[in-house]
Motif scaffolding. Structure first.
Motif, PDB file in Angstrom:
ATOM      1  N   GLN A   1       0.827  -1.209   0.000  1.00  0.00           N
ATOM      2  CA  GLN A   1       0.000   0.000   0.000  1.00  0.00           C
ATOM      3  C   GLN A   1       0.859   1.255   0.000  1.00  0.00           C
ATOM      4  OE1 GLN A   1      -2.473  -0.769   3.435  1.00  0.00           O
ATOM      5  NE2 GLN A   1      -4.076  -1.714   2.182  1.00  0.00           N
ATOM      6  N   ALA A   2       1.995   1.210   0.678  1.00  0.00           N
ATOM      7  CA  ALA A   2       2.880   2.374   0.747  1.00  0.00           C
ATOM      8  C   ALA A   2       3.433   2.764  -0.620  1.00  0.00           C
ATOM      9  CB  ALA A   2       4.029   2.107   1.721  1.00  0.00           C
ATOM     10  N   VAL A   3       3.489   1.798  -1.551  1.00  0.00           N
ATOM     11  CA  VAL A   3       3.970   2.110  -2.902  1.00  0.00           C
ATOM     12  C   VAL A   3       2.834   2.122  -3.917  1.00  0.00           C
ATOM     13  CG1 VAL A   3       6.330   1.322  -2.471  1.00  0.00           C
ATOM     14  CG2 VAL A   3       4.639  -0.293  -3.382  1.00  0.00           C
ATOM     15  N   GLY A   4       1.594   2.173  -3.412  1.00  0.00           N
ATOM     16  CA  GLY A   4       0.441   2.330  -4.291  1.00  0.00           C
ATOM     17  C   GLY A   4      -0.138   1.051  -4.862  1.00  0.00           C
ATOM     18  N   LEU A   5       0.213  -0.088  -4.290  1.00  0.00           N
ATOM     19  CA  LEU A   5      -0.322  -1.362  -4.773  1.00  0.00           C
ATOM     20  C   LEU A   5      -1.414  -1.857  -3.837  1.00  0.00           C
ATOM     21  CD1 LEU A   5       3.029  -3.199  -5.602  1.00  0.00           C
ATOM     22  CD2 LEU A   5       1.561  -1.928  -7.176  1.00  0.00           C
ATOM     23  N   ASP A   6      -2.459  -2.426  -4.403  1.00  0.00           N
ATOM     24  CA  ASP A   6      -3.525  -3.052  -3.637  1.00  0.00           C
ATOM     25  C   ASP A   6      -3.258  -4.550  -3.702  1.00  0.00           C
ATOM     26  OD1 ASP A   6      -5.843  -3.634  -2.268  1.00  0.00           O
ATOM     27  OD2 ASP A   6      -7.150  -3.304  -3.988  1.00  0.00           O
ATOM     28  N   ALA A   7      -2.728  -5.122  -2.630  1.00  0.00           N
ATOM     29  CA  ALA A   7      -2.282  -6.511  -2.650  1.00  0.00           C
ATOM     30  C   ALA A   7      -3.040  -7.359  -1.641  1.00  0.00           C
ATOM     31  CB  ALA A   7      -0.789  -6.573  -2.345  1.00  0.00           C
ATOM     32  N   SER A   8      -3.087  -8.645  -1.928  1.00  0.00           N
ATOM     33  CA  SER A   8      -3.592  -9.618  -0.970  1.00  0.00           C
ATOM     34  C   SER A   8      -2.475 -10.619  -0.711  1.00  0.00           C
ATOM     35  CB  SER A   8      -4.844 -10.319  -1.496  1.00  0.00           C
ATOM     36  OG  SER A   8      -4.542 -11.062  -2.657  1.00  0.00           O
ATOM     37  N   VAL A   9      -2.498 -11.247   0.451  1.00  0.00           N
ATOM     38  CA  VAL A   9      -1.437 -12.172   0.840  1.00  0.00           C
ATOM     39  C   VAL A   9      -2.058 -13.465   1.339  1.00  0.00           C
ATOM     40  CG1 VAL A   9       0.480 -12.550   2.451  1.00  0.00           C
ATOM     41  CG2 VAL A   9       0.121 -10.280   1.467  1.00  0.00           C
ATOM     42  N   GLY A  10      -1.514 -14.576   0.901  1.00  0.00           N
ATOM     43  CA  GLY A  10      -1.890 -15.881   1.417  1.00  0.00           C
ATOM     44  C   GLY A  10      -0.643 -16.567   1.930  1.00  0.00           C
ATOM     45  N   ILE A  11      -0.716 -17.168   3.097  1.00  0.00           N
ATOM     46  CA  ILE A  11       0.427 -17.865   3.670  1.00  0.00           C
ATOM     47  C   ILE A  11       0.033 -19.304   3.948  1.00  0.00           C
ATOM     48  CG2 ILE A  11       2.038 -17.988   5.617  1.00  0.00           C
ATOM     49  CD1 ILE A  11       1.863 -14.968   5.826  1.00  0.00           C
ATOM     50  N   ALA A  12       0.859 -20.238   3.473  1.00  0.00           N
ATOM     51  CA  ALA A  12       0.597 -21.662   3.658  1.00  0.00           C
ATOM     52  C   ALA A  12       1.900 -22.430   3.465  1.00  0.00           C
ATOM     53  CB  ALA A  12      -0.457 -22.135   2.665  1.00  0.00           C
ATOM     54  N   ASN A  13       1.834 -23.739   3.609  1.00  0.00           N
ATOM     55  CA  ASN A  13       3.028 -24.575   3.491  1.00  0.00           C
ATOM     56  C   ASN A  13       3.470 -24.805   2.051  1.00  0.00           C
ATOM     57  OD1 ASN A  13       3.465 -24.888   6.238  1.00  0.00           O
ATOM     58  ND2 ASN A  13       2.046 -26.604   6.368  1.00  0.00           N
ATOM     59  N   THR A  14       2.575 -24.629   1.099  1.00  0.00           N
ATOM     60  CA  THR A  14       2.922 -24.819  -0.300  1.00  0.00           C
ATOM     61  C   THR A  14       2.468 -23.612  -1.117  1.00  0.00           C
ATOM     62  OG1 THR A  14       0.831 -25.869  -0.937  1.00  0.00           O
ATOM     63  CG2 THR A  14       2.587 -27.332  -0.074  1.00  0.00           C
ATOM     64  N   LYS A  15       3.031 -23.475  -2.310  1.00  0.00           N
ATOM     65  CA  LYS A  15       2.647 -22.348  -3.171  1.00  0.00           C
ATOM     66  C   LYS A  15       1.177 -22.416  -3.575  1.00  0.00           C
ATOM     67  CE  LYS A  15       7.234 -22.057  -5.122  1.00  0.00           C
ATOM     68  NZ  LYS A  15       8.042 -22.337  -6.304  1.00  0.00           N
ATOM     69  N   ILE A  16       0.723 -23.603  -3.917  1.00  0.00           N
ATOM     70  CA  ILE A  16      -0.676 -23.751  -4.329  1.00  0.00           C
ATOM     71  C   ILE A  16      -1.614 -23.378  -3.176  1.00  0.00           C
ATOM     72  CG2 ILE A  16      -2.439 -25.415  -5.037  1.00  0.00           C
ATOM     73  CD1 ILE A  16      -0.198 -26.840  -6.634  1.00  0.00           C
ATOM     74  N   ALA A  17      -1.307 -23.878  -2.000  1.00  0.00           N
ATOM     75  CA  ALA A  17      -2.147 -23.559  -0.843  1.00  0.00           C
ATOM     76  C   ALA A  17      -2.090 -22.070  -0.521  1.00  0.00           C
ATOM     77  CB  ALA A  17      -1.729 -24.381   0.367  1.00  0.00           C
ATOM     78  N   ALA A  18      -0.919 -21.454  -0.686  1.00  0.00           N
ATOM     79  CA  ALA A  18      -0.794 -20.009  -0.424  1.00  0.00           C
ATOM     80  C   ALA A  18      -1.631 -19.214  -1.419  1.00  0.00           C
ATOM     81  CB  ALA A  18       0.677 -19.594  -0.492  1.00  0.00           C
ATOM     82  N   GLN A  19      -1.685 -19.666  -2.669  1.00  0.00           N
ATOM     83  CA  GLN A  19      -2.522 -18.988  -3.664  1.00  0.00           C
ATOM     84  C   GLN A  19      -3.993 -19.065  -3.305  1.00  0.00           C
ATOM     85  OE1 GLN A  19      -1.458 -20.567  -7.576  1.00  0.00           O
ATOM     86  NE2 GLN A  19      -0.876 -18.473  -8.091  1.00  0.00           N
ATOM     87  N   LEU A  20      -4.398 -20.165  -2.731  1.00  0.00           N
ATOM     88  CA  LEU A  20      -5.799 -20.375  -2.386  1.00  0.00           C
ATOM     89  C   LEU A  20      -6.183 -19.731  -1.064  1.00  0.00           C
ATOM     90  CD1 LEU A  20      -6.121 -24.108  -3.466  1.00  0.00           C
ATOM     91  CD2 LEU A  20      -6.856 -22.082  -4.741  1.00  0.00           C
ATOM     92  N   ALA A  21      -5.177 -19.424  -0.243  1.00  0.00           N
ATOM     93  CA  ALA A  21      -5.453 -18.855   1.091  1.00  0.00           C
ATOM     94  C   ALA A  21      -5.997 -17.450   0.994  1.00  0.00           C
ATOM     95  CB  ALA A  21      -4.190 -18.868   1.926  1.00  0.00           C
TER      96      ALA A  21
END
Length: 85
Positions: A65-85
């Motif tokens: 947000q400080a650099v003007g981006l609207d981001a979402s974050v997912g945290i999980a044990n794998t990349k696929i799970a993080a994408q779905l989180a």
């Protein structure tokens, strides 16, 4: 754990992608491309910097947000799970 950041903007350009990379690298030294608008950060070993995964996610969003981006974050044990989180 793996943290993934996604830009929520429909018009993504090279400057936004570069800014997303900068945000990711400011939180983790291990970052991987995940396609346009997505990056993966290796969150293992970051417990000395962030008390919890929630704190890491909040830091990523705040820095985006400080650099003007609207981001979402997912945290999980794998990349696929993080994408779905």
């Amino acid at each position: 754990s793996t943290a993934t950041g996604h830009l929520r903007t429909s018009r993504l350009h090279a400057g936004a992608q570069a800014a997303l990379w900068d945000v990711a690298y400011s939180c983790s030294p291990r970052v991987e491309e995940g396609g346009l608008g997505t990056v993966y950060c290796d969150a293992d070993g970051l417990h000395a910097l962030y008390a919890s995964e929630t704190e890491l996610a909040r830091a990523i969003v705040a820095r985006a947000q400080a650099v003007g981006l609207d981001a979402s974050v997912g945290i999980a044990n794998t990349k696929i799970a993080a994408q779905l989180a």
